[in-house]
Structure formats: structure tokens, C-alpha cells
Motif scaffolding. Structure first.
Motif, PDB file in Angstrom:
ATOM      1  N   GLY A 123      12.836   3.090   3.667  1.00  0.00           N
ATOM      2  CA  GLY A 123      12.222   3.611   2.614  1.00  0.00           C
ATOM      3  C   GLY A 123      10.605   3.839   2.822  1.00  0.00           C
ATOM      4  O   GLY A 123       9.981   3.021   3.359  1.00  0.00           O
ATOM      5  N   MET A 124       9.971   4.743   1.944  1.00  0.00           N
ATOM      6  CA  MET A 124       8.451   4.762   2.048  1.00  0.00           C
ATOM      7  C   MET A 124       8.068   4.792   0.520  1.00  0.00           C
ATOM      8  O   MET A 124       8.481   5.785   0.005  1.00  0.00           O
ATOM      9  CB  MET A 124       8.202   6.017   2.422  1.00  0.00           C
ATOM     10  CG  MET A 124       8.416   6.060   4.231  1.00  0.00           C
ATOM     11  SD  MET A 124      10.085   6.113   4.910  1.00  0.00           S
ATOM     12  CE  MET A 124      10.750   7.928   4.023  1.00  0.00           C
ATOM     13  N   ILE A 125       7.202   3.699   0.221  1.00  0.00           N
ATOM     14  CA  ILE A 125       6.697   3.725  -1.062  1.00  0.00           C
ATOM     15  C   ILE A 125       5.668   5.136  -1.465  1.00  0.00           C
ATOM     16  O   ILE A 125       4.652   5.083  -0.365  1.00  0.00           O
ATOM     17  CB  ILE A 125       6.123   2.467  -1.205  1.00  0.00           C
ATOM     18  CG1 ILE A 125       7.250   1.177  -1.404  1.00  0.00           C
ATOM     19  CG2 ILE A 125       5.295   2.453  -2.888  1.00  0.00           C
ATOM     20  CD1 ILE A 125       6.729  -0.020  -1.577  1.00  0.00           C
ATOM     21  N   ALA A 126       5.639   5.651  -2.391  1.00  0.00           N
ATOM     22  CA  ALA A 126       4.786   6.540  -3.065  1.00  0.00           C
ATOM     23  C   ALA A 126       3.789   6.009  -3.898  1.00  0.00           C
ATOM     24  O   ALA A 126       2.657   6.336  -3.682  1.00  0.00           O
ATOM     25  CB  ALA A 126       5.448   7.817  -3.514  1.00  0.00           C
TER      26      ALA A 126
ATOM     27  N   GLU B  32       0.952  -1.111   0.119  1.00  0.00           N
ATOM     28  CA  GLU B  32       0.194  -0.055   0.236  1.00  0.00           C
ATOM     29  C   GLU B  32       0.951   1.311   0.086  1.00  0.00           C
ATOM     30  O   GLU B  32       2.006   1.311   0.516  1.00  0.00           O
ATOM     31  CB  GLU B  32      -0.908   0.065   1.350  1.00  0.00           C
ATOM     32  CG  GLU B  32      -1.912  -1.245   1.550  1.00  0.00           C
ATOM     33  CD  GLU B  32      -3.148  -0.999   0.449  1.00  0.00           C
ATOM     34  OE1 GLU B  32      -3.160   0.053  -0.226  1.00  0.00           O
ATOM     35  OE2 GLU B  32      -4.273  -1.368   1.044  1.00  0.00           O
ATOM     36  N   PRO B  33       0.557   2.461  -0.652  1.00  0.00           N
ATOM     37  CA  PRO B  33       1.160   3.632  -0.566  1.00  0.00           C
ATOM     38  C   PRO B  33       1.329   3.795   1.062  1.00  0.00           C
ATOM     39  O   PRO B  33       0.725   3.449   1.765  1.00  0.00           O
ATOM     40  CB  PRO B  33       0.324   4.676  -1.104  1.00  0.00           C
ATOM     41  CG  PRO B  33      -0.541   4.014  -2.129  1.00  0.00           C
ATOM     42  CD  PRO B  33      -0.611   2.630  -1.327  1.00  0.00           C
ATOM     43  N   TYR B  34       2.782   4.406   1.387  1.00  0.00           N
ATOM     44  CA  TYR B  34       3.089   4.696   2.742  1.00  0.00           C
ATOM     45  C   TYR B  34       1.887   5.467   3.399  1.00  0.00           C
ATOM     46  O   TYR B  34       1.950   5.368   4.512  1.00  0.00           O
ATOM     47  CB  TYR B  34       4.476   5.354   2.803  1.00  0.00           C
ATOM     48  CG  TYR B  34       5.024   5.296   4.292  1.00  0.00           C
ATOM     49  CD1 TYR B  34       5.514   4.330   4.757  1.00  0.00           C
ATOM     50  CD2 TYR B  34       4.978   6.440   5.044  1.00  0.00           C
ATOM     51  CE1 TYR B  34       6.069   4.328   6.085  1.00  0.00           C
ATOM     52  CE2 TYR B  34       5.386   6.541   6.137  1.00  0.00           C
ATOM     53  CZ  TYR B  34       5.929   5.333   6.901  1.00  0.00           C
ATOM     54  OH  TYR B  34       6.524   5.559   8.091  1.00  0.00           O
ATOM     55  N   ALA B  35       1.450   6.433   2.648  1.00  0.00           N
ATOM     56  CA  ALA B  35       0.435   7.415   3.221  1.00  0.00           C
ATOM     57  C   ALA B  35      -0.501   6.815   3.510  1.00  0.00           C
ATOM     58  O   ALA B  35      -1.596   7.236   4.342  1.00  0.00           O
ATOM     59  CB  ALA B  35       0.263   8.698   2.168  1.00  0.00           C
ATOM     60  N   ALA B  36      -1.064   5.610   2.984  1.00  0.00           N
ATOM     61  CA  ALA B  36      -2.175   4.987   3.497  1.00  0.00           C
ATOM     62  C   ALA B  36      -1.934   4.139   4.433  1.00  0.00           C
ATOM     63  O   ALA B  36      -2.845   3.860   5.425  1.00  0.00           O
ATOM     64  CB  ALA B  36      -2.814   4.259   2.123  1.00  0.00           C
ATOM     65  N   ASN B  37      -1.025   3.459   4.576  1.00  0.00           N
ATOM     66  CA  ASN B  37      -0.637   2.484   5.434  1.00  0.00           C
ATOM     67  C   ASN B  37       0.879   2.386   5.846  1.00  0.00           C
ATOM     68  O   ASN B  37       1.604   1.812   4.806  1.00  0.00           O
ATOM     69  CB  ASN B  37      -1.178   1.087   5.277  1.00  0.00           C
ATOM     70  CG  ASN B  37      -1.188  -0.092   6.422  1.00  0.00           C
ATOM     71  OD1 ASN B  37      -0.089  -0.410   6.666  1.00  0.00           O
ATOM     72  ND2 ASN B  37      -2.288  -0.430   6.705  1.00  0.00           N
ATOM     73  N   ARG B  38       1.306   2.792   6.833  1.00  0.00           N
ATOM     74  CA  ARG B  38       2.827   2.855   7.093  1.00  0.00           C
ATOM     75  C   ARG B  38       3.459   1.325   7.150  1.00  0.00           C
ATOM     76  O   ARG B  38       4.473   1.272   6.816  1.00  0.00           O
ATOM     77  CB  ARG B  38       3.108   3.596   8.459  1.00  0.00           C
ATOM     78  CG  ARG B  38       2.609   5.119   8.607  1.00  0.00           C
ATOM     79  CD  ARG B  38       2.777   5.414   9.804  1.00  0.00           C
ATOM     80  NE  ARG B  38       4.133   5.509  10.469  1.00  0.00           N
ATOM     81  CZ  ARG B  38       4.230   5.735  11.705  1.00  0.00           C
ATOM     82  NH1 ARG B  38       3.192   6.252  12.718  1.00  0.00           N
ATOM     83  NH2 ARG B  38       5.352   5.874  12.341  1.00  0.00           N
ATOM     84  N   GLN B  39       2.559   0.388   7.757  1.00  0.00           N
ATOM     85  CA  GLN B  39       3.191  -1.024   7.716  1.00  0.00           C
ATOM     86  C   GLN B  39       3.320  -1.647   6.434  1.00  0.00           C
ATOM     87  O   GLN B  39       4.266  -2.463   6.082  1.00  0.00           O
ATOM     88  CB  GLN B  39       2.111  -1.838   8.641  1.00  0.00           C
ATOM     89  CG  GLN B  39       2.686  -3.173   8.910  1.00  0.00           C
ATOM     90  CD  GLN B  39       2.005  -4.206   9.912  1.00  0.00           C
ATOM     91  OE1 GLN B  39       0.891  -3.424  10.454  1.00  0.00           O
ATOM     92  NE2 GLN B  39       1.873  -5.218   9.973  1.00  0.00           N
ATOM     93  N   LEU B  40       2.520  -1.476   5.497  1.00  0.00           N
ATOM     94  CA  LEU B  40       2.511  -2.096   4.405  1.00  0.00           C
ATOM     95  C   LEU B  40       3.089  -1.205   3.015  1.00  0.00           C
ATOM     96  O   LEU B  40       3.249  -1.695   1.856  1.00  0.00           O
ATOM     97  CB  LEU B  40       0.906  -2.622   3.659  1.00  0.00           C
ATOM     98  CG  LEU B  40       0.227  -3.113   4.422  1.00  0.00           C
ATOM     99  CD1 LEU B  40      -1.160  -3.494   4.093  1.00  0.00           C
ATOM    100  CD2 LEU B  40       0.955  -4.468   4.752  1.00  0.00           C
TER     101      LEU B  40
END
Length: 637
Positions: free
Chosen positions: A435-438, A410-418
Motif C-alpha cells: 500500500g501507498m498512503i496518499a 509521510e505521504p508516499y509521494a514525499a517519502n516511499r520508505q515512510l
């Protein structure tokens, strides 16, 4: 022998412990961090919270008083910072280096607090502490105001998705509890916070030393402040786990539990949403569907499970599902892709190597990822986007990357864990980046594998041979190309179908745009390995003659091929012998400074540790080496 009174005492203690645990069992948990610049009073504040919440044992308090006298606290009876600063170096220097986690509880809530270091060189430690936090307490020394590290930590807090921010203006006692000082700091911080996307925060004037506005009682020293005390605010903040329950169901599979033939369950922690028996679910990335048969726990089956719970889910159908897959709502599954855009926080002293393969760990999934050169690096002070070819320690940048197979996310903004991941160096096992997926790249959704009628085995069968890659590695001048050419001649006489990829030859065409920097060398080998893999798909025996100085890239090629098809051949020639030959005059240019980044002179060569074949051109002629190699790889079918 125990007396009756001692038994009674033990029983009373056990009853007290049971009562304490029962009282706290159903309380919500808030994870938060304290951060800010050096000597803003983070450790002192946490020590005060532990002290005021009665979370210090008598022996700890006695040791604390003794340590306070020994380390000198300028008349202060207790140095609360010593409760948290556990490393000897921290106590000696009066600073925080490591991340210290502490637990305490009030009547309304439980807390886990991370005291993170303020020095810039320990930014990676701060990121570690912030990665699981629901709230950040950003401390500012009232005498100093908003500093560079305050901005850096605020930017990271926002970047890491922490929604709740407390601006704790500390050491108000040292500025006479002046309201004007407090208001000025709050306005300065508000201007910066809004520029990075922090639109809401709670500002509280405090004194960790005196205890002002720490507990629920308002301080008489700040009659002009009518907001909540710090503890009162922490007790009422909504934790993210509540919001996570309102999202679609997602559970990364941690373990397939099959104790016998009658039981097959998928264990993991629910990352989002709610699940009940009978719910339709989808396995991602495979797309297979089923329904939930039961939800098992150690205490028995559940009628419902929510985000944050660890459970074992049993499905109604025998579907293929293993560790790393995700069980999700059938009608609202997460995305799956193999190409992404993400923000990276580099945490290793060795800089990012674009094109190199790193382990990427996201939840329970572990895959190989290659990172492209960053689109830009972010200056956290000016927020300017800077041109960058790599990222160094504490660097923050945006880059695209690809994985060797699709992963659920999931995009990091929606779910930090996923949406949050770490990168791990394959050789040192060090965590090198967070890293944080956009989002996934659109081109990943538009490119699909096209099935073909003639398979890899068909190509190899027609040629009556097993495909292989004979990977020759060694210093320039070691004899790689000469020996590889001799091996191919002998294979040709044996009616084998071969092709030789030579380092110099491919730089005339395929890799003519690449230089000899470390990044270009990595990309050079990546392209060649892709070509070699395609040629083995055609059933060929591929010979490659490249310096390929880095173990990581040679390992990358090995992992791309079926087991046993990659044969590493180390042409083991000492540097002085290779330089003495200097057929192309390259060593002479390198020694004179005309040729930069030359392997063996000013660029390293990482010799193979366990090659399949090793030849020594000091004691063997090229033809003898070729015959030896042929003997080692027989039989060819």
C-alpha cells in the motif's frame, strides 16, 4: 602441508580482494528493475550486463556455455538469460517467474538489478522488485510494440514512485535496426506514459542478443541514434538517497539499545535528512522533545549522519521512546494519524475482506488495520475507475483504512520508505497487499479522545465485578442463545450486572442494514464488538450469542479487550444435529437455495481451535451447560 608458493598465492588473492573492495566501497549504488511483457528479453539483458561488466566467474561461464547448449539457443553461443533464470521451471519454460536479484559494478557505480516476471499472474513479484528500486528499465520487443503488460508495469512503476524510467526498445536486430520502428514505438509509449503521469523517460534502441547500445561504446548498427548507451545512462542517474538527504530528519526506531545502565540509545536507519549532535528532535507520535547527545556507530561516534546510514542516537533527556516510534526534526516532524486514504495492490489469491483486521507494517511500526470497501478499482489498461466491493489477486484500488493507534508517516509521494506499507494476514502470516498512503483523513484530526472523570475501574468497582465478554459461538441451531440466556439468568440471581447481545436482536436495529455476505458478516461482528467494549467500560459482564463464523473477527474482539476479559465459549454442536433441530427453518431454506451464504451450507464456519470453554449440547441440557460455564468463570471478582 602448504608450500611457500601457495602461501604467496593466497596473499596475492587476499590483496586483490582487499583492493577490489576498497575500490568499490565509496561508489554510489543504483537499484533498478527490468520489467515488461513476457519474452521481451529482460533476463537476456541482465545476463549481458553481467557478462560485459566481467562479473561472471570462469566456472559460471563454463556452466553457462554447457547449459546454453543443453537448452538450445538457435546458434547463439551463450544464452545470457540462464545467468538470471535460476528456477528449474524458468529454464524449462524460458520465462521468469521469481524475482532474481543480481549485483554488478562498473568503474563509476555499483548496481543491484531485479529481473521481474512478465506474466500478469506474477504482478505481485514485480511489485516486490520495484518497491526498493530507483530506476525502471521497461523493455519492449521491437517486433511487438507497446503491449498490455507494458502498460500495466509502467502504471505500477509510476504508482510505486520510481522517478527514473528507461524505455529500452529491444531486439532491434530482428527489425533490421529500423529507425522508423523505434520512433513509432517511442511515440506510442509517450502517449500512454503522459496519460498516467510519466512525463520524462529515456528511450534507447538496444539488442540484448548482439549487445548494441548496452555498453559505453555506441553501436555502428544505429548511426541515427545519438543518445547514451544503457550503461552510460545508468552510471549518471541521480539516486533517490541523495534527494532524501535534503528532506527533514526522520529515523524510525528499530531497537532500543541498552547494554547497561550507563548507555541508552535508539538504533535505526535514517530514512531522510541529516542529524548532528545538538539538534533538537521530537518523538512521534508522542510529541516528546529532546536534543541529540551523540551519534554512535560500530566505528565510533559521528559528527553527522545522513539518510541511508544505520546509527544509534543517544538523547540528552530520558524520554519515552521505543521500537516503532520515530525520531524527527523538532521543528519539522512527520504527521501522525490513525485514519488514511491509500492505494492498494492486492497480492493474495484470497480477496480483501473489508472490515477484517490485518497487520499493517510501515517501517518499524506494526499495528492492526481495518480496510473499508474500496472506493474504486483501477483498470490499468483504460485507467477507468471501476466500482468494487473488494480486491482480488493483482487488483489495484483506492480505499480508506483505520489503525488501532496513531502511526507516524509521510505521504508516499514525499517519502516511499515512510509512506509505503504492507498488509499481513494475521493467521497465515502471508503478505497480502502493498500500500501507498496518499494522506490522512481530515476527520481523524478533528476527532479526539475526551477524558472522563469516572474511569473504567470506577464503574467496575461500583458493581463489585470484573468486566468480561462471554462470547458464545457456534452453528445456527447449536443452542447459543438458549445457553447464553440461561447463563445470564444465573448471573442475575448472583446480583451480577449483565447484558445479553443476541445475533437476531441486534439485526432488528443496530445492524438492520447488513445482509449475510462475508463482508456484511465481518461488519456485523465489528459493530457488536465495539458495543461490547463500551459495555465493559461501563463495568458490565456482556454475553454475546452470534455465529461469528470467522476466527479473525473473534480474534479481533479478543485484542480489543484487556487480557483475560474475553472468554470464548464454543457451543460445539455437529452440523447434522443443528440442522435436525432447524427451529427457524433456515437450514431448509438454505438447502433449497432460497437462503444464500448460510453458515455450514454454502458459507464456512471456522471452529475455535483453543476456546476457553467448550460445551456439547448433545450430551448436556442448556441448564447443565449454563451451570458448567458459571463454574468455569468463577470467581467473578
Amino acid at each position: 602441508m602448504k608450500t611457500p608458493s601457495s602461501f604467496q598465492t593466497d596473499a596475492l588473492i587476499a590483496e586483490d580482494i582487499d583492493a577490489y573492495l576498497a575500490a568499490h566501497q565509496n561508489k554510489s549504488l543504483l537499484r533498478f528493475i527490468t520489467c515488461g511483457s513476457v519474452d521481451d528479453g529482460k533476463s537476456t539483458l541482465i545476463g549481458r550486463l553481467l557478462y560485459d561488466s566481467k562479473m561472471i566467474f570462469e566456472d559460471q561461464l563454463a556452466a553457462l556455455e554447457s547449459d546454453s547448449k543443453r537448452h538450445g539457443t538457435q546458434g547463439q553461443e551463450i544464452d545470457f538469460a540462464l545467468l538470471v533464470d535460476g528456477l528449474a521451471a524458468e529454464r524449462e519454460q524460458g520465462i521468469t517467474i521469481d524475482v532474481a536479484y543480481r549485483f554488478f559494478a562498473t568503474e563509476k557505480r555499483k548496481f543491484i538489478v531485479a529481473d521481474t516476471p512478465g506474466h500478469e499472474q506474477y504482478t505481485r513479484n514485480m511489485v516486490t522488485g520495484a518497491s526498493t528500486a530507483d530506476l525502471a528499465v521497461i523493455l519492449i520487443d521491437a517486433r511487438k510494440g507497446v503491449l498490455q503488460q507494458t502498460r500495466r508495469h509502467s502504471y505500477l512503476v509510476h504508482l510505486l514512485g520510481i522517478r527514473h524510467v528507461v524505455l529500452a526498445v529491444n531486439k532491434m536486430d530482428l527489425v533490421g535496426y529500423d529507425r522508423a520502428v523505434f520512433d513509432s514505438i517511442v511515440e506510442d509509449y509517450r502517449a500512454f506514459a503522459s496519460s498516467i503521469g510519466i512525463t520524462d523517460f529515456t528511450a534507447i534502441p538496444i539488442s540484448g542478443f548482439k549487445g548494441d547500445n548496452i555498453t559505453s561504446a555506441p553501436s555502428a548498427n544505429t548511426p541515427w541514434y545519438d543518445g547514451p548507451a544503457l550503461i552510460a545512462h545508468l552510471e549518471t542517474v541521480e539516486v533517490d538517497s541523495v534527494a532524501a538527504q535534503e528532506q527533514g530528519f526522520r529515523m524510525p526506531v528499530q531497537w532500543v539499545n541498552r547494554p547497561n545502565l550507563d548507555f541508552r540509545g535508539f538504533a535505526g536507519q535514517i530514512a531522510a535528512g541529516v542529524v548532528r549532535p545538538g539538534d533538537a528532535v521530537r518523538i512521534v507520535p508522542s510529541g516528546k522533545t529532546s536534543t541529540v547527545k551523540a551519534i554512535a556507530t560500530f566505528g565510533g561516534d559521528l559528527a553527522e549522519a545522513v539518510a541511508g546510514q544505520s546509527v544509534t542516537i543517544m538523547l540528552a533527556d530520558e524520554v519515552d521512546c521505543s521500537r516503532g516510534d520515530m525520531i524527527a526534526s523538532a521543528g519539522d516532524p512527520p504527521q501522525a494519524s490513525d485514519q488514511f486514504r491509500a492505494t492498494l495492490v492486492w497480492m493474495d489469491e484470497e480477496a480483501l475482506k473489508p472490515g477484517r483486521g490485518y497487520w499493517l507494517k510501515l517501517g518499524t511500526q506494526t499495528v492492526t488495520a481495518t480496510i473499508q470497501p474500496p472506493e474504486y478499482e483501477i483498470d490499468v489498461n483504460s485507467l477507468e475507475h471501476l466500482a468494487a466491493k473488494t480486491l482480488g489477486l493483482n487488483g489495484i484500488g483506492v480505499a480508506e483504512f483505520a489503525t488501532d493507534r496513531p502511526i507516524a508517516f509521510e505521504p508516499y509521494a514525499a517519502n516511499r520508505q515512510l509512506g509505503g506499507f504492507i498488509l499481513i494476514d494475521k493467521f497465515t502470516n502471508a503478505t497480502v497487499a502493498a500500500g501507498m498512503i496518499a494522506f490522512s483523513l481530515r476527520r481523524a484530526d478533528n476527532v479526539h479522545w475526551q477524558p472522563t472523570s469516572i474511569t473504567r475501574d470506577d464503574h467496575a468497582g461500583m458493581k463489585n465485578q470484573t468486566p468480561r465478554v462471554l462470547w458464545f459461538t457456534g452453528l445456527s441451531g447449536s443452542g447459543k442463545s438458549t445457553i447464553a440466556n440461561a447463563v445470564e439468568k444465573q448471573l442475575f440471581l448472583m446480583n451480577r450486572h449483565t447484558f445479553l447481545l443476541d445475533g437476531d436482536n441486534v439485526r432488528h436495529g443496530l445492524n438492520r442494514d447488513l445482509g449475510f455476505t462475508e463482508t456484511d458478516r465481518i461488519e456485523n461482528i465489528r459493530r457488536v464488538s465495539e458495543v461490547a467494549r463500551l459495555m465493559t467500560d461501563a463495568g458490565l459482564i456482556v454475553l454475546t450469542a452470534f455465529i461469528s463464523p470467522f476466527r479473525a473477527e473473534r480474534q479481533m474482539v479478543r485484542e480489543m479487550l484487556p487480557q483475560g476479559e474475553f472468554i470464548e465459549i464454543f457451543v460445539d454442536t455437529p452440523l447434522e444435529v443443528a440442522e435436525g433441530r432447524d427451529v427457524k427453518g433456515l437450514y431448509k431454506k438454505a438447502r433449497s437455495g432460497q437462503l444464500k451464504n448460510f453458515t455450514g451450507i454454502d458459507s464456512p464456519y471456522e471452529a475455535p481451535e483453543n476456546p476457553e470453554i467448550r460445551v456439547n449440547t448433545v450430551d448436556m441440557t442448556p441448564d447443565e451447560a449454563a451451570r458448567y460455564i458459571i463454574e468455569q468463570i468463577l470467581p467473578l471478582k
